[in-house]
Design a protein around this motif. Sequence first.
Motif, PDB file in Angstrom:
ATOM      1  N   PRO A  84       3.007 -11.240 -13.789  1.00 46.55           N
ATOM      2  CA  PRO A  84       2.592 -10.367 -15.675  1.00 46.55           C
ATOM      3  C   PRO A  84       2.738 -11.089 -16.552  1.00 46.55           C
ATOM      4  O   PRO A  84       1.927 -11.717 -17.969  1.00 46.55           O
ATOM      5  CB  PRO A  84       2.899  -8.860 -15.557  1.00 46.55           C
ATOM      6  N   MET A  85       4.151 -11.664 -17.038  1.00 50.37           N
ATOM      7  CA  MET A  85       4.796 -12.248 -18.394  1.00 50.37           C
ATOM      8  C   MET A  85       3.578 -13.401 -18.963  1.00 50.37           C
ATOM      9  O   MET A  85       3.141 -13.999 -19.685  1.00 50.37           O
ATOM     10  CB  MET A  85       6.504 -12.118 -18.763  1.00 50.37           C
ATOM     11  N   ILE A  86       3.630 -14.236 -17.181  1.00 42.72           N
ATOM     12  CA  ILE A  86       2.940 -15.632 -17.820  1.00 42.72           C
ATOM     13  C   ILE A  86       1.282 -15.552 -17.235  1.00 42.72           C
ATOM     14  O   ILE A  86       0.700 -15.719 -18.286  1.00 42.72           O
ATOM     15  CB  ILE A  86       3.125 -16.310 -15.828  1.00 42.72           C
ATOM     16  N   LEU A  87       0.455 -14.500 -17.193  1.00 39.63           N
ATOM     17  CA  LEU A  87      -0.660 -13.776 -17.492  1.00 39.63           C
ATOM     18  C   LEU A  87      -0.673 -13.045 -18.618  1.00 39.63           C
ATOM     19  O   LEU A  87      -1.812 -13.874 -18.534  1.00 39.63           O
ATOM     20  CB  LEU A  87      -0.890 -12.794 -16.093  1.00 39.63           C
ATOM     21  N   ASP A  88      -0.282 -12.697 -19.239  1.00 38.56           N
ATOM     22  CA  ASP A  88      -0.420 -12.430 -20.235  1.00 38.56           C
ATOM     23  C   ASP A  88       0.075 -13.447 -21.569  1.00 38.56           C
ATOM     24  O   ASP A  88      -0.610 -13.732 -22.589  1.00 38.56           O
ATOM     25  CB  ASP A  88       0.986 -11.780 -21.075  1.00 38.56           C
ATOM     26  N   GLN A  89       0.483 -14.805 -21.309  1.00 39.67           N
ATOM     27  CA  GLN A  89       0.167 -15.896 -22.094  1.00 39.67           C
ATOM     28  C   GLN A  89      -0.776 -16.827 -21.811  1.00 39.67           C
ATOM     29  O   GLN A  89      -1.255 -17.249 -23.273  1.00 39.67           O
ATOM     30  CB  GLN A  89       1.631 -16.611 -21.333  1.00 39.67           C
ATOM     31  N   ILE A  90      -1.544 -16.522 -21.120  1.00 40.59           N
ATOM     32  CA  ILE A  90      -3.120 -16.894 -20.988  1.00 40.59           C
ATOM     33  C   ILE A  90      -4.265 -15.811 -20.560  1.00 40.59           C
ATOM     34  O   ILE A  90      -5.328 -16.281 -20.641  1.00 40.59           O
ATOM     35  CB  ILE A  90      -3.258 -17.876 -19.876  1.00 40.59           C
ATOM     36  N   GLY A  91      -3.788 -14.910 -20.982  1.00 43.82           N
ATOM     37  CA  GLY A  91      -4.841 -14.034 -22.053  1.00 43.82           C
ATOM     38  C   GLY A  91      -5.417 -13.134 -21.054  1.00 43.82           C
ATOM     39  O   GLY A  91      -6.394 -12.172 -21.199  1.00 43.82           O
ATOM     40  N   MET A  92      -4.604 -12.993 -19.688  1.00 47.46           N
ATOM     41  CA  MET A  92      -4.638 -11.485 -19.054  1.00 47.46           C
ATOM     42  C   MET A  92      -3.941 -10.836 -18.572  1.00 47.46           C
ATOM     43  O   MET A  92      -3.380 -11.067 -18.103  1.00 47.46           O
ATOM     44  CB  MET A  92      -4.848 -12.967 -17.230  1.00 47.46           C
TER      45      MET A  92
ATOM     46  N   THR B 294      -5.133 -23.078 -28.762  1.00 53.33           N
ATOM     47  CA  THR B 294      -6.669 -23.482 -29.516  1.00 53.33           C
ATOM     48  C   THR B 294      -7.153 -21.708 -28.516  1.00 53.33           C
ATOM     49  O   THR B 294      -8.265 -21.955 -28.825  1.00 53.33           O
ATOM     50  CB  THR B 294      -7.404 -24.638 -28.223  1.00 53.33           C
ATOM     51  N   GLU B 295      -6.454 -20.695 -27.044  1.00 53.70           N
ATOM     52  CA  GLU B 295      -6.774 -19.698 -26.913  1.00 53.70           C
ATOM     53  C   GLU B 295      -8.276 -19.940 -26.068  1.00 53.70           C
ATOM     54  O   GLU B 295      -9.119 -18.987 -26.153  1.00 53.70           O
ATOM     55  CB  GLU B 295      -6.763 -18.627 -28.275  1.00 53.70           C
ATOM     56  N   HIS B 296      -8.633 -21.572 -25.799  1.00 55.56           N
ATOM     57  CA  HIS B 296     -10.050 -21.668 -24.904  1.00 55.56           C
ATOM     58  C   HIS B 296      -9.322 -21.183 -23.522  1.00 55.56           C
ATOM     59  O   HIS B 296      -8.494 -21.330 -22.876  1.00 55.56           O
ATOM     60  CB  HIS B 296      -9.824 -23.156 -24.697  1.00 55.56           C
ATOM     61  N   VAL B 297     -10.575 -20.258 -23.196  1.00 58.37           N
ATOM     62  CA  VAL B 297     -10.957 -19.524 -21.603  1.00 58.37           C
ATOM     63  C   VAL B 297     -10.747 -20.416 -20.381  1.00 58.37           C
ATOM     64  O   VAL B 297     -10.204 -19.929 -19.460  1.00 58.37           O
ATOM     65  CB  VAL B 297     -12.218 -18.560 -21.435  1.00 58.37           C
ATOM     66  N   GLY B 298     -11.387 -21.416 -20.921  1.00 55.90           N
ATOM     67  CA  GLY B 298     -11.264 -22.703 -19.547  1.00 55.90           C
ATOM     68  C   GLY B 298      -9.681 -23.645 -19.616  1.00 55.90           C
ATOM     69  O   GLY B 298      -9.455 -23.799 -17.990  1.00 55.90           O
ATOM     70  N   LEU B 299      -9.173 -22.793 -20.124  1.00 48.44           N
ATOM     71  CA  LEU B 299      -7.698 -23.782 -20.283  1.00 48.44           C
ATOM     72  C   LEU B 299      -6.777 -22.672 -19.722  1.00 48.44           C
ATOM     73  O   LEU B 299      -5.605 -22.799 -18.381  1.00 48.44           O
ATOM     74  CB  LEU B 299      -6.865 -24.519 -21.533  1.00 48.44           C
TER      75      LEU B 299
ATOM     76  N   GLY C  57      -6.961 -22.999 -16.122  1.00 46.06           N
ATOM     77  CA  GLY C  57      -6.705 -23.938 -15.994  1.00 46.06           C
ATOM     78  C   GLY C  57      -5.441 -23.919 -15.396  1.00 46.06           C
ATOM     79  O   GLY C  57      -3.992 -24.413 -14.363  1.00 46.06           O
ATOM     80  N   VAL C  58      -4.476 -23.377 -16.089  1.00 46.99           N
ATOM     81  CA  VAL C  58      -3.380 -22.647 -16.196  1.00 46.99           C
ATOM     82  C   VAL C  58      -3.274 -21.933 -14.283  1.00 46.99           C
ATOM     83  O   VAL C  58      -2.487 -22.078 -13.114  1.00 46.99           O
ATOM     84  CB  VAL C  58      -2.262 -21.692 -17.167  1.00 46.99           C
ATOM     85  N   LEU C  59      -4.276 -21.256 -14.313  1.00 46.63           N
ATOM     86  CA  LEU C  59      -4.428 -20.051 -13.246  1.00 46.63           C
ATOM     87  C   LEU C  59      -4.371 -21.109 -11.890  1.00 46.63           C
ATOM     88  O   LEU C  59      -3.533 -20.751 -11.062  1.00 46.63           O
ATOM     89  CB  LEU C  59      -5.258 -18.566 -13.299  1.00 46.63           C
ATOM     90  N   VAL C  60      -5.240 -21.895 -11.837  1.00 46.33           N
ATOM     91  CA  VAL C  60      -5.362 -22.480 -11.408  1.00 46.33           C
ATOM     92  C   VAL C  60      -4.314 -23.523 -10.536  1.00 46.33           C
ATOM     93  O   VAL C  60      -3.697 -23.936  -9.194  1.00 46.33           O
ATOM     94  CB  VAL C  60      -7.115 -23.959 -10.962  1.00 46.33           C
ATOM     95  N   MET C  61      -3.289 -24.498 -11.181  1.00 44.75           N
ATOM     96  CA  MET C  61      -2.144 -24.696 -11.553  1.00 44.75           C
ATOM     97  C   MET C  61      -1.220 -23.900 -10.731  1.00 44.75           C
ATOM     98  O   MET C  61      -0.183 -24.184  -9.654  1.00 44.75           O
ATOM     99  CB  MET C  61      -1.833 -24.651 -12.452  1.00 44.75           C
ATOM    100  N   ILE C  62      -1.447 -22.437 -11.595  1.00 40.20           N
ATOM    101  CA  ILE C  62      -0.386 -21.111 -10.140  1.00 40.20           C
ATOM    102  C   ILE C  62      -0.648 -21.342  -8.579  1.00 40.20           C
ATOM    103  O   ILE C  62       0.489 -21.572  -8.203  1.00 40.20           O
ATOM    104  CB  ILE C  62      -0.597 -20.163 -11.369  1.00 40.20           C
TER     105      ILE C  62
ATOM    106  N   LEU D 141      -0.926 -27.641 -19.707  1.00 41.35           N
ATOM    107  CA  LEU D 141      -1.791 -26.455 -19.999  1.00 41.35           C
ATOM    108  C   LEU D 141      -2.240 -25.144 -20.253  1.00 41.35           C
ATOM    109  O   LEU D 141      -2.827 -24.666 -21.317  1.00 41.35           O
ATOM    110  CB  LEU D 141      -3.115 -26.027 -18.680  1.00 41.35           C
ATOM    111  N   THR D 142      -0.332 -24.630 -20.264  1.00 43.18           N
ATOM    112  CA  THR D 142       0.005 -23.914 -21.465  1.00 43.18           C
ATOM    113  C   THR D 142       0.032 -23.682 -22.614  1.00 43.18           C
ATOM    114  O   THR D 142      -0.500 -23.130 -23.628  1.00 43.18           O
ATOM    115  CB  THR D 142       1.310 -23.142 -20.575  1.00 43.18           C
ATOM    116  N   ARG D 143       0.541 -24.950 -22.784  1.00 44.08           N
ATOM    117  CA  ARG D 143       0.974 -25.295 -24.180  1.00 44.08           C
ATOM    118  C   ARG D 143      -0.798 -25.750 -24.993  1.00 44.08           C
ATOM    119  O   ARG D 143      -0.575 -25.016 -25.823  1.00 44.08           O
ATOM    120  CB  ARG D 143       1.839 -26.441 -24.348  1.00 44.08           C
ATOM    121  N   ARG D 144      -1.395 -25.794 -24.034  1.00 49.50           N
ATOM    122  CA  ARG D 144      -2.959 -25.793 -25.157  1.00 49.50           C
ATOM    123  C   ARG D 144      -3.512 -24.831 -25.591  1.00 49.50           C
ATOM    124  O   ARG D 144      -3.588 -24.507 -26.224  1.00 49.50           O
ATOM    125  CB  ARG D 144      -3.554 -26.976 -24.258  1.00 49.50           C
ATOM    126  N   TYR D 145      -3.240 -23.691 -24.252  1.00 50.86           N
ATOM    127  CA  TYR D 145      -4.177 -22.710 -24.044  1.00 50.86           C
ATOM    128  C   TYR D 145      -3.236 -22.082 -25.024  1.00 50.86           C
ATOM    129  O   TYR D 145      -4.455 -21.267 -26.701  1.00 50.86           O
ATOM    130  CB  TYR D 145      -3.455 -21.458 -22.941  1.00 50.86           C
TER     131      TYR D 145
END
Length: 523
Positions: A306-314, A375-380, A383-388, A368-372
């Motif tokens: 959950p903490m990791i998903l918080d970082q990428i807007g989920m 920029t908070e770009h949804v695609g990034l 991408g993090v979720l895919v790498m997970i 990808l996490t750093r870039r998200y």
Amino acid sequence: MPLSTSEQERIQQLIADAPPWYKCPNLIKLYLLLIAPLMTSTSWGFDNSMTNGLQSIDRFMDTFGHPTGARLGFFGASMSVGGIAACLVAGPLADRFGRRPLCSAGAAIVAGMAIMETFSTSFEMFTGGKVLLGFGAFLQQVAAPMLVTELAHPKQRVAISSLYNTSIFIGLLVGAWTTFATYRMESQWSWKLPCILQVIIPAYQTVMIWLVPESPRWLVSKGRVEEARKMLVKWHGNGIEDDIVTFEMQEIVNGVEADKTVMKLSWEGVKTTVGSKANRYRLWLCMWTAVGSQTIGGGFTASYLPMILDQIGMKTEKEQTLINGCISLFNWVCAFAAAFVIPRVGRRTIFLFSTGGTNVTFIIWTILTRRYIATEHVGLGIGVLVMIVVGSFMTVLCWIPLVIAYPLETVTTKQRGVYFAITMFTINVTAFFTTYVTPIGLGNIGWRYYLPTCVWNFILFLVIYFTYVETTGLTLEEIAVLFDGRGEASDRADKGKELDEKRQSVCSHVEVAVSETSKSAEV
């Protein structure tokens, strides 16, 4: 003395030509009975999944005061605390009383603590239940895989022992999907229901484990040679003392007699554990495998997804519980398939492929996490979720099946209880550290906390490349010779008249049985 090369080749050919397990009625029964110990890792998996899932359920967090930082860290690591205590006593207990009693006692403790968690009235009480649940779970975790490895037929041993730890995903799946199903409930049962469901599997194990035969290697180590022989004849020979059973019995007796290791809490015990180069090498492999299983990059998702998903807007309950459930299902399929691939590919090869692949995906994940975040770009974020997901695949391909199978097969019968307890102790100490520190690191420095793991994954890859040995295609006793050296093993095996008499007794008994079987066949 150890078998000659030609004898080893003949036995390996006999094992390879043995009929598949599903054509042997007694092996079918044996493997059905082994479901009880094979389910042991579910307790660990269920708890990890609930550690993730409950953090996404608002009613649970509201009830227990929204723990963060060190308080949340101890909550996530509490099972490892109990595991550390269990591993200090589990090895000697398993060697003294056998594998089955420890499996049953551990399961009973897990069931009891699941009930305690369900009716906890404070966060401290809930966390205390997790600590004691960890104690029971790791009493099982030390004894059950030894029982499985030592009972499996030589032809299926690697697959069965590799399959053992994949049951962690049954617990992960049930825990993840239960929290996904209950998070909508407008009552305390939104978090209590997942807790109480933990009781089912350990309650089944507590009873069923007594129907499983005891380890033949443990029986021989206690001087109960005839019981071990009957067990092998019944379950591995389908009622007939064939050449494979003869070979197993000879190898077990020779291996136990030749092993000078003294597993006692004394200076002599310490000297035999670490006094020889071969034993230090075994400990090195056991401990690095244990540490690697808890520190390899994909481990970040084990307790704090959950903490990791918080970082990428989920951030919603639905998103987090659904992703947790899907990843658990995906990981189980991959780990289950890997258990059948590993015997054909080789241990060292799969270790290298898995560790290298995990590091590559984790580096991409970090970037990808750093870039998200910038920029908070949804695609990034996607991408993090895919790498997970890809990183989880790389991790479970090896580090779930082999964290149990590899340490167990690199040690001797006398060493197995204590060395594997040391392995599990190392796993728990490492898991406690990483699980306790992770929420603090993610909370304070965010994505930068991933950078040391990228370096660590590379170090782990180098350790595997330069020090891990290949054990594919060898029996447990042949692997012992691989470490000790044929010459040293021969010297140790030459115990004099006593050992010769035992060996001749086994051989003569087998010759009579084979002769009688042949006469019956001719008639």
